[in-house]
Design an enzyme around this catalytic site. Sequence first.
Site, mmCIF file in Angstrom:
data_model
loop_
_atom_site.group_PDB
_atom_site.id
_atom_site.type_symbol
_atom_site.label_atom_id
_atom_site.label_comp_id
_atom_site.label_asym_id
_atom_site.label_seq_id
_atom_site.Cartn_x
_atom_site.Cartn_y
_atom_site.Cartn_z
ATOM 1 N N SER A 252 -24.555 17.660 87.718
ATOM 2 C CA SER A 252 -24.514 16.451 88.548
ATOM 3 C C SER A 252 -25.300 16.607 89.849
ATOM 4 O O SER A 252 -25.943 15.646 90.305
ATOM 5 C CB SER A 252 -23.056 16.080 88.866
ATOM 6 O OG SER A 252 -22.371 15.786 87.676
ATOM 7 N N ASN B 92 -21.652 26.175 85.696
ATOM 8 C CA ASN B 92 -22.425 25.037 85.183
ATOM 9 C C ASN B 92 -22.650 23.987 86.265
ATOM 10 O O ASN B 92 -21.686 23.498 86.878
ATOM 11 C CB ASN B 92 -21.653 24.357 84.042
ATOM 12 C CG ASN B 92 -21.664 25.164 82.769
ATOM 13 O OD1 ASN B 92 -22.090 26.310 82.751
ATOM 14 N ND2 ASN B 92 -21.191 24.553 81.699
ATOM 15 N N ILE B 93 -23.907 23.627 86.427
ATOM 16 C CA ILE B 93 -24.261 22.640 87.458
ATOM 17 C C ILE B 93 -25.235 21.628 86.859
ATOM 18 O O ILE B 93 -26.326 21.998 86.423
ATOM 19 C CB ILE B 93 -24.898 23.351 88.675
ATOM 20 C CG1 ILE B 93 -23.873 24.308 89.319
ATOM 21 C CG2 ILE B 93 -25.397 22.327 89.691
ATOM 22 C CD1 ILE B 93 -24.462 25.241 90.364
ATOM 23 N N HIS C 246 -17.099 25.196 84.139
ATOM 24 C CA HIS C 246 -17.805 23.918 83.994
ATOM 25 C C HIS C 246 -17.496 23.053 85.215
ATOM 26 O O HIS C 246 -16.685 23.411 86.055
ATOM 27 C CB HIS C 246 -17.325 23.206 82.722
ATOM 28 C CG HIS C 246 -17.933 23.779 81.482
ATOM 29 N ND1 HIS C 246 -18.820 23.074 80.715
ATOM 30 C CD2 HIS C 246 -17.806 25.000 80.909
ATOM 31 C CE1 HIS C 246 -19.205 23.834 79.703
ATOM 32 N NE2 HIS C 246 -18.610 25.005 79.788
ATOM 33 N N GLY C 247 -18.154 21.899 85.253
ATOM 34 C CA GLY C 247 -17.806 20.901 86.275
ATOM 35 C C GLY C 247 -17.906 21.440 87.690
ATOM 36 O O GLY C 247 -17.078 21.130 88.533
ATOM 37 N N GLU D 112 -13.957 27.202 74.735
ATOM 38 C CA GLU D 112 -13.197 26.643 75.868
ATOM 39 C C GLU D 112 -11.720 26.515 75.537
ATOM 40 O O GLU D 112 -11.349 26.081 74.447
ATOM 41 C CB GLU D 112 -13.756 25.265 76.270
ATOM 42 C CG GLU D 112 -12.992 24.637 77.439
ATOM 43 C CD GLU D 112 -13.698 23.444 78.089
ATOM 44 O OE1 GLU D 112 -14.934 23.350 77.981
ATOM 45 O OE2 GLU D 112 -12.988 22.619 78.696
ATOM 46 N N ASP E 246 -24.845 23.123 75.431
ATOM 47 C CA ASP E 246 -23.709 22.785 76.290
ATOM 48 C C ASP E 246 -22.773 21.833 75.537
ATOM 49 O O ASP E 246 -23.214 20.815 75.000
ATOM 50 C CB ASP E 246 -24.269 22.110 77.560
ATOM 51 C CG ASP E 246 -23.233 21.896 78.634
ATOM 52 O OD1 ASP E 246 -22.279 22.690 78.721
ATOM 53 O OD2 ASP E 246 -23.401 20.925 79.412
ATOM 54 N N HIS E 247 -21.498 22.148 75.510
ATOM 55 C CA HIS E 247 -20.485 21.289 74.875
ATOM 56 C C HIS E 247 -20.826 20.925 73.429
ATOM 57 O O HIS E 247 -20.795 19.739 73.047
ATOM 58 C CB HIS E 247 -20.258 19.998 75.687
ATOM 59 C CG HIS E 247 -19.612 20.247 77.012
ATOM 60 N ND1 HIS E 247 -18.271 20.526 77.148
ATOM 61 C CD2 HIS E 247 -20.125 20.288 78.258
ATOM 62 C CE1 HIS E 247 -17.994 20.732 78.426
ATOM 63 N NE2 HIS E 247 -19.103 20.602 79.124
ATOM 64 N N SER F 80 -20.402 21.184 90.065
ATOM 65 C CA SER F 80 -21.272 20.603 91.082
ATOM 66 C C SER F 80 -20.480 20.382 92.366
ATOM 67 O O SER F 80 -19.270 20.110 92.330
ATOM 68 C CB SER F 80 -21.867 19.279 90.598
ATOM 69 O OG SER F 80 -23.003 19.532 89.790
HETATM 70 P P1 13P Z 1 -21.039 18.931 86.809
HETATM 71 O O1 13P Z 1 -20.851 17.537 86.332
HETATM 72 O O2 13P Z 1 -20.025 19.308 87.842
HETATM 73 O O3 13P Z 1 -22.420 19.216 87.253
HETATM 74 O O4 13P Z 1 -20.744 19.913 85.556
HETATM 75 C C1 13P Z 1 -21.731 20.199 84.611
HETATM 76 C C2 13P Z 1 -21.184 20.882 83.424
HETATM 77 O O5 13P Z 1 -20.086 21.381 83.372
HETATM 78 C C3 13P Z 1 -22.052 20.950 82.237
HETATM 79 O O6 13P Z 1 -21.390 21.500 81.146
HETATM 80 O O1 G3H Z 2 -20.881 18.545 81.082
HETATM 81 C C1 G3H Z 2 -21.736 17.760 80.749
HETATM 82 C C2 G3H Z 2 -23.097 17.843 81.267
HETATM 83 O O2 G3H Z 2 -23.151 17.387 82.601
HETATM 84 C C3 G3H Z 2 -24.040 17.127 80.364
HETATM 85 O O3 G3H Z 2 -23.838 15.765 80.457
HETATM 86 O O4 G3H Z 2 -23.480 14.906 78.154
HETATM 87 O O5 G3H Z 2 -24.385 13.436 79.985
HETATM 88 O O6 G3H Z 2 -25.798 15.255 78.989
HETATM 89 P P1 G3H Z 2 -24.419 14.754 79.316
HETATM 90 ZN ZN ZN Z 3 -19.304 21.087 81.082
#
Ligand code: 13P
Ligand code: G3H
Ligand code: ZN
Length: 322
Positions: free
Chosen positions: A270, A267-268, A224-225, A135, A83-84, A227
């Site tokens: 949080s 993506n979930i 993404h993001g 992205e 991820d990222h 939650s």
């Molecule tokens: P949330 O912070 O909304 O759960 O997003 C997670 C995410 O995008 C991980 O890449």
């Molecule tokens: O988008 C990011 C994810 O929620 C992962 O977060 O970099 O704190 O592990 P983190």
């Molecule tokens: Zn993300």
Amino acid sequence: MPLVTTTEMFKKAYDGGYAVGAFNVNNMEIVQGITEAAREQHAPLILQVSKGARAYANHTYLVKLVEAAVIECPDIPIALHLDHGPDFETCKSCIDGGFTSVMIDASSKPFEENIAITRKVVEYAHDHGVVVEAELGSLAGVEDEVNVSAEDSSYTRPEEVEEFVQKTGCDSLAIAIGTSHGAYKFTAAQCTRNEQGILVPPPLRFDILEEVSRRLPGFPIVLHGSSSVPQDFVKMINENGGKMPDAVGIPEEQLRKAATLSVCKINIDSDLRLAMTGSIRKYFADHPDHFDPRQYLTPARANIKAIVTHKLIDVLGCAGKA
Ligand code: 13P
Ligand code: G3H
Ligand code: ZN
């Protein structure tokens, strides 16, 4: 079955009008909560690991935990995704180290630079049988390794997506349509309040999603993001010594709608953190004399499983699709 890439999962999700859940993993209880839910619901699954997760738990521990989950869940396809990914080296390390999918996030770079970095990762990944998420556009929000201020965030420009996908060869594309990382996705000023005083965020930009999909027919889109910041867990945290006023997420019905369109991966992270933190806070409030981690991590893991079950059935629509 062994770890899989997301290729087949996304094709089936696109054609079937649902999305695959991508859940972040950082320790054993999180892996177990997520995978027990997916196994029971017979759902395809993406387990994803961030740079911060690798720094916290160690690459090898996380890969081995995921491999254990694969053994325990022989009937569902599971992909292991970075991820990222911040740079080529991190992506390479995960490709060499057993991941089946990586994200290169060069979305903060200028367009041509994003293309060049993404292209380099795609070439290496495809040579090794690994798929790549890229992205375009950037989300607001703060996490350990992702930190974009609201002023620096920007919606994806649909007129850029064809050239980007064609030049990079990426396998899926994360776009910015108004989602945001973390548990405080919008300021109170960006929201209205409902009768209960709960913040109601501005709607996602479905017009951007639809224009992107029109330009990239059949191509898997990632959100993404995503939650939803369940208020029952926010309440559980706040009633048991926490302080998270005005935490707000993306309404689930909007994610449900996105999943029926070209969005194949949601993506979930949080929401799982809130479930875990709320459960542990409540456990200690109820049992101030306890100190055995197996006791307080049991309801935490159970609530992660419960929230993932709910997402698979009611939000992603991928239950029964493995
Ligand atoms: P949330 O912070 O909304 O759960 O997003 C997670 C995410 O995008 C991980 O890449
Ligand atoms: O988008 C990011 C994810 O929620 C992962 O977060 O970099 O704190 O592990 P983190
Ligand atoms: Zn993300």
